[in-house]
Enzyme design. Sequence first.
Site, PDB file in Angstrom:
ATOM      1  N   HIS A   1       6.989 -30.477  11.715  1.00 12.22           N
ATOM      2  CA  HIS A   1       6.311 -29.114  11.155  1.00 12.22           C
ATOM      3  C   HIS A   1       5.380 -29.222  10.069  1.00 12.22           C
ATOM      4  O   HIS A   1       4.474 -28.486   9.926  1.00 12.22           O
ATOM      5  CB  HIS A   1       7.818 -28.460  10.455  1.00 12.22           C
ATOM      6  CG  HIS A   1       8.686 -28.152  11.498  1.00 12.22           C
ATOM      7  ND1 HIS A   1       8.677 -27.475  12.886  1.00 12.22           N
ATOM      8  CD2 HIS A   1      10.235 -28.112  11.306  1.00 12.22           C
ATOM      9  CE1 HIS A   1       9.938 -27.300  13.359  1.00 12.22           C
ATOM     10  NE2 HIS A   1      10.615 -27.892  12.456  1.00 12.22           N
TER      11      HIS A   1
ATOM     12  N   ASP B   1       0.964  -1.131   0.194  1.00 15.65           N
ATOM     13  CA  ASP B   1       0.056   0.143   0.100  1.00 15.65           C
ATOM     14  C   ASP B   1       0.773   1.142   0.039  1.00 15.65           C
ATOM     15  O   ASP B   1       2.106   1.179  -0.086  1.00 15.65           O
ATOM     16  CB  ASP B   1      -1.012  -0.139   1.364  1.00 15.65           C
ATOM     17  CG  ASP B   1      -0.391   0.139   2.478  1.00 15.65           C
ATOM     18  OD1 ASP B   1       0.957   0.274   2.686  1.00 15.65           O
ATOM     19  OD2 ASP B   1      -1.115   0.387   3.531  1.00 15.65           O
TER      20      ASP B   1
ATOM     21  N   THR C   1       3.063  -0.784   8.743  1.00 12.55           N
ATOM     22  CA  THR C   1       3.487  -1.528   9.804  1.00 12.55           C
ATOM     23  C   THR C   1       3.767  -3.111   9.471  1.00 12.55           C
ATOM     24  O   THR C   1       4.602  -3.787  10.168  1.00 12.55           O
ATOM     25  CB  THR C   1       2.447  -1.710  11.200  1.00 12.55           C
ATOM     26  OG1 THR C   1       1.296  -2.286  10.802  1.00 12.55           O
ATOM     27  CG2 THR C   1       2.386  -0.260  11.582  1.00 12.55           C
TER      28      THR C   1
ATOM     29  N   HIS D   1       9.993 -23.593   9.474  1.00 13.52           N
ATOM     30  CA  HIS D   1       9.257 -24.555  10.415  1.00 13.52           C
ATOM     31  C   HIS D   1       7.819 -24.343   9.895  1.00 13.52           C
ATOM     32  O   HIS D   1       7.019 -25.546  10.095  1.00 13.52           O
ATOM     33  CB  HIS D   1       9.351 -23.990  11.817  1.00 13.52           C
ATOM     34  CG  HIS D   1      10.536 -24.037  12.309  1.00 13.52           C
ATOM     35  ND1 HIS D   1      10.802 -23.920  13.793  1.00 13.52           N
ATOM     36  CD2 HIS D   1      11.655 -24.815  11.990  1.00 13.52           C
ATOM     37  CE1 HIS D   1      11.863 -24.228  14.263  1.00 13.52           C
ATOM     38  NE2 HIS D   1      12.613 -24.552  13.113  1.00 13.52           N
TER      39      HIS D   1
ATOM     40  N   CYS E   1       3.052  -2.965   3.874  1.00  9.17           N
ATOM     41  CA  CYS E   1       2.199  -1.768   4.379  1.00  9.17           C
ATOM     42  C   CYS E   1       3.174  -1.016   5.455  1.00  9.17           C
ATOM     43  O   CYS E   1       4.262  -1.309   5.651  1.00  9.17           O
ATOM     44  CB  CYS E   1       0.892  -2.162   4.957  1.00  9.17           C
ATOM     45  SG  CYS E   1       0.784  -2.889   6.371  1.00  9.17           S
TER      46      CYS E   1
END
Length: 141
Positions: free
Chosen positions: A133, A7, A66, A97, A64
Site C-alpha cells: 500500500h 460550500d 455531491t 489502503h 459540497c
Amino acid sequence: MVALGCDHGGYALMQEVKAHLDQRGIEYKDFGTYSTDSVDYPVYAHKVGKAIQDGECELGILICGTGIGISITANKMKGIRAALCENCFCAEKTREHNNANVLAMGGRVVGPELAFKIVDTFLDTPFSGEERHQRRIDMME
C-alpha cells in the site's frame, strides 16, 4: 486536529458533523463556509488542503453538494489524498489502503446518520502500513 470545509451545498450536513465531532470530543478547525449563501467550493478545499500540507491538521473533512467537485479540487494539491465516500466500507478501505487524509461527502447525497458512521469509520481506521500500500501511495506522488 481535523480540518473542516464546505460550500453552501454541504453547509447543513457540516453543522451536523460538527455537532457529532463535539459529542466525540474530537478537535477540529472550521475553515467555512459559515452560511448557505452561494460560494465557490475550491476556496474551502484549498483551505483544508493547506492546513494539512502545513501540518496544522492531520486529517480533513470536505462537504459540497455531491462531494465530487470539492474532492477533485483537493486531490490537485500535493500530498492530499481525498476520498469521496458514500459508505463505511469505502471510508475504511481508503484509510487502510490509501492512507487518505481527506474525507469528502455529498451534503445532498448522504444523510446525517450515515455521515456520522462514515466519519467515525474514516477517523478511527488507521493506515495499514503494508509495504504494497505504501508503494502504491508513493507512486501516486
